[in-house]
Design an enzyme around this catalytic site. Structure first.
Site, short mmCIF file in Angstrom:
data_model
loop_
_atom_site.label_atom_id
_atom_site.label_comp_id
_atom_site.label_asym_id
_atom_site.label_seq_id
_atom_site.Cartn_x
_atom_site.Cartn_y
_atom_site.Cartn_z
N HIS A 36 0.83 -1.13 -0.15
CA HIS A 36 0.00 -0.42 0.09
C HIS A 36 0.76 1.40 0.68
O HIS A 36 0.54 2.49 0.40
CB HIS A 36 -1.34 0.29 1.40
CG HIS A 36 -1.70 -0.98 1.04
ND1 HIS A 36 -3.38 -0.62 0.17
CD2 HIS A 36 -1.69 -2.43 1.33
CE1 HIS A 36 -3.93 -1.97 0.19
NE2 HIS A 36 -3.62 -2.99 1.02
N THR A 37 1.86 0.94 -0.50
CA THR A 37 2.73 1.94 -0.31
C THR A 37 2.78 2.88 -2.23
O THR A 37 3.51 4.05 -2.32
CB THR A 37 4.58 2.00 -0.53
OG1 THR A 37 4.81 0.63 -0.22
CG2 THR A 37 3.97 1.29 1.49
N ASP A 38 2.29 1.86 -2.91
CA ASP A 38 2.52 2.13 -4.66
C ASP A 38 2.04 3.49 -5.17
O ASP A 38 2.54 4.57 -5.49
CB ASP A 38 3.05 1.03 -5.16
CG ASP A 38 1.80 0.17 -5.28
OD1 ASP A 38 0.91 0.30 -4.85
OD2 ASP A 38 1.78 -0.74 -6.46
N ALA A 127 -4.99 -15.20 -4.93
CA ALA A 127 -4.42 -15.22 -4.14
C ALA A 127 -3.52 -14.16 -3.65
O ALA A 127 -2.85 -14.20 -2.75
CB ALA A 127 -3.86 -16.96 -4.25
N GLY A 128 -3.37 -13.42 -4.49
CA GLY A 128 -2.34 -11.86 -4.51
C GLY A 128 -1.30 -12.69 -5.07
O GLY A 128 0.20 -11.52 -4.20
N LEU A 129 -1.15 -12.88 -5.68
CA LEU A 129 0.21 -13.18 -6.36
C LEU A 129 0.13 -12.57 -7.74
O LEU A 129 0.98 -12.52 -8.49
CB LEU A 129 0.39 -14.11 -6.55
CG LEU A 129 0.95 -15.72 -5.38
CD1 LEU A 129 1.11 -17.08 -5.22
CD2 LEU A 129 1.96 -14.71 -4.20
N SER A 130 -0.75 -12.16 -7.85
CA SER A 130 -1.04 -11.29 -9.95
C SER A 130 -0.64 -11.74 -10.26
O SER A 130 -0.17 -11.67 -11.60
CB SER A 130 0.75 -10.01 -9.52
OG SER A 130 0.11 -9.45 -8.83
N ASP A 176 2.89 -4.39 -9.23
CA ASP A 176 2.45 -5.54 -9.58
C ASP A 176 3.05 -5.96 -11.50
O ASP A 176 3.61 -7.19 -11.80
CB ASP A 176 0.71 -5.87 -9.78
CG ASP A 176 0.43 -5.99 -8.60
OD1 ASP A 176 1.66 -6.07 -7.98
OD2 ASP A 176 -0.85 -6.29 -8.69
C1 GLA Z 1 -2.52 -4.93 -5.18
C2 GLA Z 1 -2.11 -4.12 -6.50
C3 GLA Z 1 -1.21 -2.35 -5.67
C4 GLA Z 1 -0.45 -3.04 -4.01
C5 GLA Z 1 -0.75 -3.81 -3.69
C6 GLA Z 1 -0.26 -3.25 -1.90
O1 GLA Z 1 -1.20 -5.44 -5.70
O2 GLA Z 1 -2.59 -3.83 -7.72
O3 GLA Z 1 -0.59 -1.95 -6.67
O4 GLA Z 1 -1.31 -1.45 -4.02
O5 GLA Z 1 -1.98 -4.26 -3.97
O6 GLA Z 1 0.50 -3.12 -2.12
#
Ligand code: GLA
Length: 385
Positions: A36-38, A127-130, A176
């Site tokens: 949550h910094t990008d 799963a949060g692995l893009s 990502d």
């Molecule tokens: C998701 C978003 C990213 C980033 C993360 C949190 O993966 O796609 O751009 O903000 O959450 O770090």
């Protein structure tokens, strides 16, 4: 088990009677620290993982795309000159990338060439692995190959992000897409999300990066994500800066008094997470893996208590991981609300660690987790087969 690489090549041949001349690939990612910094113009330290989306393809002379997804058992056909949103699923990522490439200055949509292809991947979806960034960058590589576009990873990441923001409608930051485009084998990548400068930081052989999938999937993530973004932007306005990236810990201490409690905690997460991410990159570069682990632990606390994007299963997973021998640090990773945590573990303890964590998590949570050691891989690639 057949790899997705072999599957797409085999299926292409089965469907067309000829071998695919080209193979595009783009990896998923795990973020070591900096969440949550990008979208606050800050810093992130992800690595591309050894799981990817693959496309076996043959260029076409016209603008048509004919694609088959092995994962979704679905065909899609469209023309890059007549792009319309039609579905919600994987096809919109492919179409969105065609749209974003077509908008690129000096490159009218009409000059993009299409392709016939078969897609498959082993990045788990949701799963949060893009997995979506992997699909976008694999698609971008496919179009770049058929349309003779120069491959500039940063520019392609920006276009893929634009596809996701404006075509798919997910308001994500750049992390990502950029790590999927520009990952370096054996390294994590420190990304400055304002300048988009990157610095590859080698991962010492003595440690393993372990992905800990809680088997929970995120609900409500889009609305919660947008709400967090809006608060961060409001906080930046109060500080009178362009983005929270411009606030350091000292300025925060002096001037955060006028923020309401929730906004202050959200901003504090971003300010401290940026500092932790820079410190973690330096510590990793210096081989100080203990320090990296400590910073990961602190990052989890900050995401849990200040940014409030964790959930009980993620917290339990992180606690179990930390209690194991050889664990240097653990945290939730990515957007949160479900999905994966990541741990840094002494390599010689990694096997015992994965078995033990899986057993204990299942006992406590009554869900079967998916845990694996992953290798840092290279960003999106194109192979002539
Ligand atoms: C998701 C978003 C990213 C980033 C993360 C949190 O993966 O796609 O751009 O903000 O959450 O770090």
């Amino acid at each position: 088990m057949t790899s997705p690489r072999e599957s797409v090549l085999r299926e292409f041949e089965r469907r067309t009677g000829t071998k695919a001349p080209l193979l595009a690939r783009a990896p998923g990612r795990v973020n070591l620290i900096g969440d949550h910094t990008d979208y606050n113009d800050g810093f992130v330290l992800p690595m591309a993982i050894d799981r990817a989306v693959w496309i076996a393809l043959r260029p076409r002379d016209d603008g048509r795309v004919t694609a088959h997804s092995l994962d979704f058992h679905e065909d899609a056909t469209f023309d890059v000159r007549e792009l319309k949103r039609e579905h919600d699923g994987w096809v919109e990522y492919v179409r969105g990338v065609a749209w974003a490439l077509g908008l690129r200055a000096g490159h009218a949509a009409g000059s993009l060439r299409g392709w016939e292809g078969v897609l498959a991947g082993d990045v788990p979806v949701g799963a949060g692995l893009s997995s979506s960034a992997a699909l976008e960058l694999a698609t971008a590589r496919a179009f770049a190959a058929t349309s003779a576009l120069a491959w500039n990873p940063t520019e392609m990441a920006r276009l893929a992000q634009r596809a996701e923001n404006e075509w798919v409608g997910v308001n994500c930051g750049i992390m990502d897409q950029l790590i999927s485009a520009a990952g370096v084998a054996g390294h994590a990548l420190l990304i400055d999300c304002r300048s988009l400068d990157t610095r590859a930081v080698p991962l010492p052989d003595e440690v393993a990066v372990v992905v800990l999938d809680t088997a929970t999937r995120r609900g409500l993530v889009d609305s919660e994500y947008n709400e967090r973004r809006a608060r961060c932007e409001a906080a930046a306005r109060t500080f009178g800066v362009k983005a929270l990236r411009d606030v350091d810990e000292r300025m925060f201490a002096e001037r955060s008094g006028s923020l309401d409690d929730v906004t202050r905690r959200r901003a504090r997460h971003v300010v401290t997470e940026n500092a932790r991410t820079l410190a973690a990159a330096d510590a990793l570069a210096a081989g100080d893996v203990r320090r990296v682990g400590t910073l990961m632990d602190e990052s989890h606390r900050s995401l849990r208590d200040d940014f409030e994007v964790s959930r009980p299963e993620l917290d339990t997973m992180v606690e179990i991981a930390r209690a194991q021998q050889g664990c240097l640090g653990a945290r939730m990773t990515g957007a949160g609300f479900g999905g994966c945590a990541v741990a840094l573990v002494a390599r010689d303890a990694a096997e015992q660690f994965t078995n033990e964590v899986a057993k204990r998590y299942e006992e406590q949570v009554r869900l079967t987790p998916y845990i694996y050691v992953c290798a840092a891989s290279a960003g999106a690639s194109l192979e002539k087969v």
